[in-house]
Motif scaffolding. Structure first.
Motif, PDB file in Angstrom:
ATOM      1  N   MET A   1     -10.338  32.622 -12.807  1.00  0.00           N
ATOM      2  CA  MET A   1     -10.470  31.843 -11.578  1.00  0.00           C
ATOM      3  C   MET A   1      -9.115  31.197 -11.277  1.00  0.00           C
ATOM      4  N   ASN A   2      -8.359  31.796 -10.363  1.00  0.00           N
ATOM      5  CA  ASN A   2      -6.992  31.337 -10.087  1.00  0.00           C
ATOM      6  C   ASN A   2      -6.989  30.301  -8.966  1.00  0.00           C
ATOM      7  N   LEU A   3      -7.442  29.101  -9.307  1.00  0.00           N
ATOM      8  CA  LEU A   3      -7.523  28.017  -8.334  1.00  0.00           C
ATOM      9  C   LEU A   3      -6.634  26.877  -8.800  1.00  0.00           C
ATOM     10  N   LYS A   4      -5.825  26.341  -7.884  1.00  0.00           N
ATOM     11  CA  LYS A   4      -4.830  25.321  -8.248  1.00  0.00           C
ATOM     12  C   LYS A   4      -5.185  23.979  -7.625  1.00  0.00           C
ATOM     13  N   ASN A   5      -4.884  22.901  -8.363  1.00  0.00           N
ATOM     14  CA  ASN A   5      -5.253  21.541  -7.953  1.00  0.00           C
ATOM     15  C   ASN A   5      -4.121  20.849  -7.202  1.00  0.00           C
ATOM     16  N   SER A   6      -4.457  20.327  -6.031  1.00  0.00           N
ATOM     17  CA  SER A   6      -3.489  19.624  -5.203  1.00  0.00           C
ATOM     18  C   SER A   6      -4.148  18.357  -4.648  1.00  0.00           C
ATOM     19  N   ILE A   7      -3.319  17.349  -4.310  1.00  0.00           N
ATOM     20  CA  ILE A   7      -3.855  16.145  -3.677  1.00  0.00           C
ATOM     21  C   ILE A   7      -3.088  15.860  -2.394  1.00  0.00           C
ATOM     22  N   ILE A   8      -3.719  15.101  -1.491  1.00  0.00           N
ATOM     23  CA  ILE A   8      -3.063  14.663  -0.263  1.00  0.00           C
ATOM     24  C   ILE A   8      -2.349  13.353  -0.575  1.00  0.00           C
ATOM     25  N   VAL A   9      -1.035  13.350  -0.524  1.00  0.00           N
ATOM     26  CA  VAL A   9      -0.234  12.241  -1.036  1.00  0.00           C
ATOM     27  C   VAL A   9      -0.577  10.885  -0.405  1.00  0.00           C
ATOM     28  N   PRO A  10      -0.715  10.763   0.930  1.00  0.00           N
ATOM     29  CA  PRO A  10      -0.965   9.428   1.509  1.00  0.00           C
ATOM     30  C   PRO A  10      -2.246   8.767   1.026  1.00  0.00           C
ATOM     31  N   ILE A  11      -3.209   9.549   0.500  1.00  0.00           N
ATOM     32  CA  ILE A  11      -4.469   8.984   0.038  1.00  0.00           C
ATOM     33  C   ILE A  11      -4.248   8.038  -1.146  1.00  0.00           C
ATOM     34  N   LEU A  12      -3.124   8.178  -1.821  1.00  0.00           N
ATOM     35  CA  LEU A  12      -2.809   7.272  -2.923  1.00  0.00           C
ATOM     36  C   LEU A  12      -2.440   5.874  -2.427  1.00  0.00           C
ATOM     37  N   GLY A  13      -2.155   5.745  -1.142  1.00  0.00           N
ATOM     38  CA  GLY A  13      -1.709   4.468  -0.598  1.00  0.00           C
ATOM     39  C   GLY A  13      -2.817   3.640   0.010  1.00  0.00           C
ATOM     40  N   ARG A  14      -2.492   2.954   1.085  1.00  0.00           N
ATOM     41  CA  ARG A  14      -3.417   1.988   1.693  1.00  0.00           C
ATOM     42  C   ARG A  14      -4.718   2.643   2.128  1.00  0.00           C
ATOM     43  N   TYR A  15      -5.823   1.982   1.802  1.00  0.00           N
ATOM     44  CA  TYR A  15      -7.141   2.418   2.251  1.00  0.00           C
ATOM     45  C   TYR A  15      -7.905   1.194   2.726  1.00  0.00           C
ATOM     46  N   ALA A  16      -8.353   1.227   3.970  1.00  0.00           N
ATOM     47  CA  ALA A  16      -9.052   0.078   4.548  1.00  0.00           C
ATOM     48  C   ALA A  16     -10.112   0.568   5.524  1.00  0.00           C
ATOM     49  N   ASP A  17     -11.131  -0.264   5.724  1.00  0.00           N
ATOM     50  CA  ASP A  17     -12.095  -0.024   6.788  1.00  0.00           C
ATOM     51  C   ASP A  17     -12.110  -1.242   7.711  1.00  0.00           C
ATOM     52  N   ARG A  18     -13.139  -1.404   8.505  1.00  0.00           N
ATOM     53  CA  ARG A  18     -13.176  -2.523   9.460  1.00  0.00           C
ATOM     54  C   ARG A  18     -13.313  -3.876   8.775  1.00  0.00           C
ATOM     55  N   PHE A  19     -13.697  -3.856   7.496  1.00  0.00           N
ATOM     56  CA  PHE A  19     -14.047  -5.109   6.838  1.00  0.00           C
ATOM     57  C   PHE A  19     -13.083  -5.513   5.720  1.00  0.00           C
ATOM     58  N   HIS A  20     -12.556  -4.525   4.987  1.00  0.00           N
ATOM     59  CA  HIS A  20     -11.756  -4.855   3.815  1.00  0.00           C
ATOM     60  C   HIS A  20     -10.602  -3.865   3.657  1.00  0.00           C
ATOM     61  N   GLU A  21      -9.595  -4.311   2.938  1.00  0.00           N
ATOM     62  CA  GLU A  21      -8.534  -3.429   2.471  1.00  0.00           C
ATOM     63  C   GLU A  21      -8.730  -3.224   0.975  1.00  0.00           C
ATOM     64  N   TYR A  22      -8.877  -1.956   0.569  1.00  0.00           N
ATOM     65  CA  TYR A  22      -9.226  -1.663  -0.816  1.00  0.00           C
ATOM     66  C   TYR A  22      -8.019  -1.264  -1.663  1.00  0.00           C
ATOM     67  N   GLN A  23      -7.025  -0.669  -1.030  1.00  0.00           N
ATOM     68  CA  GLN A  23      -5.815  -0.265  -1.745  1.00  0.00           C
ATOM     69  C   GLN A  23      -4.608  -0.751  -0.956  1.00  0.00           C
ATOM     70  N   PRO A  24      -3.553  -1.191  -1.645  1.00  0.00           N
ATOM     71  CA  PRO A  24      -2.375  -1.712  -0.948  1.00  0.00           C
ATOM     72  C   PRO A  24      -1.523  -0.603  -0.356  1.00  0.00           C
ATOM     73  N   ALA A  25      -0.731  -0.979   0.627  1.00  0.00           N
ATOM     74  CA  ALA A  25       0.202  -0.030   1.235  1.00  0.00           C
ATOM     75  C   ALA A  25       1.334   0.286   0.265  1.00  0.00           C
ATOM     76  N   ARG A  26       1.728   1.545   0.233  1.00  0.00           N
ATOM     77  CA  ARG A  26       2.883   1.969  -0.552  1.00  0.00           C
ATOM     78  C   ARG A  26       3.693   2.944   0.287  1.00  0.00           C
ATOM     79  N   THR A  27       4.952   3.058   0.013  1.00  0.00           N
ATOM     80  CA  THR A  27       5.771   4.032   0.722  1.00  0.00           C
ATOM     81  C   THR A  27       5.426   5.437   0.247  1.00  0.00           C
ATOM     82  N   PHE A  28       5.799   6.409   1.044  1.00  0.00           N
ATOM     83  CA  PHE A  28       5.600   7.796   0.645  1.00  0.00           C
ATOM     84  C   PHE A  28       6.282   8.078  -0.689  1.00  0.00           C
ATOM     85  N   PHE A  29       7.448   7.522  -0.871  1.00  0.00           N
ATOM     86  CA  PHE A  29       8.219   7.798  -2.079  1.00  0.00           C
ATOM     87  C   PHE A  29       7.555   7.173  -3.310  1.00  0.00           C
ATOM     88  N   ASP A  30       6.948   6.008  -3.138  1.00  0.00           N
ATOM     89  CA  ASP A  30       6.167   5.414  -4.230  1.00  0.00           C
ATOM     90  C   ASP A  30       4.945   6.276  -4.550  1.00  0.00           C
TER      91      ASP A  30
END
Length: 320
Positions: free
Chosen positions: A1-30
């Motif tokens: 099974m030749n399947l490779k694992n990748s992630i979407i880089v910005p998802i590691l940074g800030r995550y928020a909804d209308r009510f809360h911020e769950y992850q802090p902002a980071r630069t792309f390079f961070d």
């Protein structure tokens, strides 16, 4: 099974909804440094234009990180100019800008050593009846994607569908419409990104949709995550729909599909990097489950077509 694992880089940074911020902002390079240290990572998906404020600096940083780029994701939803649509905006100048985003991303993809750009046109669609001209919208969309794809035949344009959000009804809402678009565009480098969570939200069976796209020669790219079929929660794969995960892995293996599995998983709780490391382990376990169940045995159960016997076997094999 030749399947490779990748992630979407910005998802590691800030995550928020209308009510809360769950992850802090980071630069792309961070975020890039964090990604490079995740156990099991094999590649990254980067986002244009957000990750390319300084394209030369971004390209150098990616190359220095030593991680292959699975795809360049083209974001045509977040900027104010796209509020009324991107490829289907009534203003032809805005539509032209959306097409240019694809072309620029294609050049960046080639520079970064990948043959794939992916785009989810979330801002294209409608919220109410009588809000848009459906015929004009569809024609503009086909025209724009065709123009973009003709720009470079060596780069694949992989279109990601989703039933809703940002629009109540997105123009590419399901697999059928996306394959219809591919047929109308009529170019071999236009295909589908199947996001498992989006398929679940569209009330589709992800394994069946993977088969349909593969049969059409259009399954270019796969995003994995999970949800309750009511909203796109971007949860850990298999955390809700375990059997859908195992079945999708089984069919990707059976079809000998080789490509990137990229993970669109957001973390409200804990460290996003840890969540991605766990995601990779979940996927390895899902592959091991397929091995344990047995490919021939699964196929025999499918051909027999008796669900009670199938699940009797599946549960006994896994849990006894």
């Amino acid at each position: 099974m030749n399947l490779k694992n990748s992630i979407i880089v910005p998802i590691l940074g800030r995550y928020a909804d209308r009510f809360h911020e769950y992850q802090p902002a980071r630069t792309f390079f961070d975020n890039l440094q964090v990604a490079a240290a995740i156990p099991g990572i094999e590649g990254i998906e980067v986002v244009y234009p957000q990750d390319f404020a300084d394209p030369e600096q971004t390209v150098k940083a990616i190359q220095a990180a030593g991680l292959p780029v699975s795809a360049v994701n083209v974001n045509v939803k977040g900027e104010a100019k796209f509020r009324a649509g991107s490829f289907t905006n009534p203003d032809p100048q805005i539509r032209s800008q959306a097409v240019q985003y694809i072309k620029t991303a294609m050049d960046l993809a080639a520079q970064l050593g990948t043959d794939m750009i992916t785009c989810c046109p979330l801002i294209d669609g409608h919220d109410y009846n009588f809000q848009v001209d459906y015929q004009k919208q569809w024609a503009w969309f086909v025209e724009g994607i065709r123009e973009a794809a003709l720009y470079r035949s060596d780069i694949k344009v992989s279109l990601e569908y989703k039933p809703y959000e940002v629009r109540n009804n997105i123009i590419l809402g399901d697999m059928g419409r996306t394959l219809h678009l591919c047929n109308q565009v009529g170019l071999p480098n236009v295909g589908v990104t199947m996001d498992v969570g989006h398929a679940l939200g569209a009330r589709e069976n992800p394994a069946a949709m993977a088969c349909m796209a593969h049969d059409a020669g259009r399954l270019f790219y796969v995003h994995f995550n999970d949800n309750d079929r009511a909203w796109d929660w971007d949860m850990l794969p298999g955390s809700v729909n375990l059997w859908d995960l195992v079945e999708t892995i089984y069919y990707l293996d059976r079809m000998n599909w080789s490509g990137w599995l990229t993970y669109d998983v957001y973390s409200r709780h804990g460290d996003p990097a840890e969540a991605f490391a766990v995601t990779f382990r979940i996927m390895e376990t899902a592959k091991e489950i397929v091995e344990k169940l047995g490919r021939n045995e699964i196929q025999a159960l499918i051909e027999e077509g008796v669900p009670a016997r199938a699940f009797d076997y599946l549960f006994k094999k896994l849990f006894k």
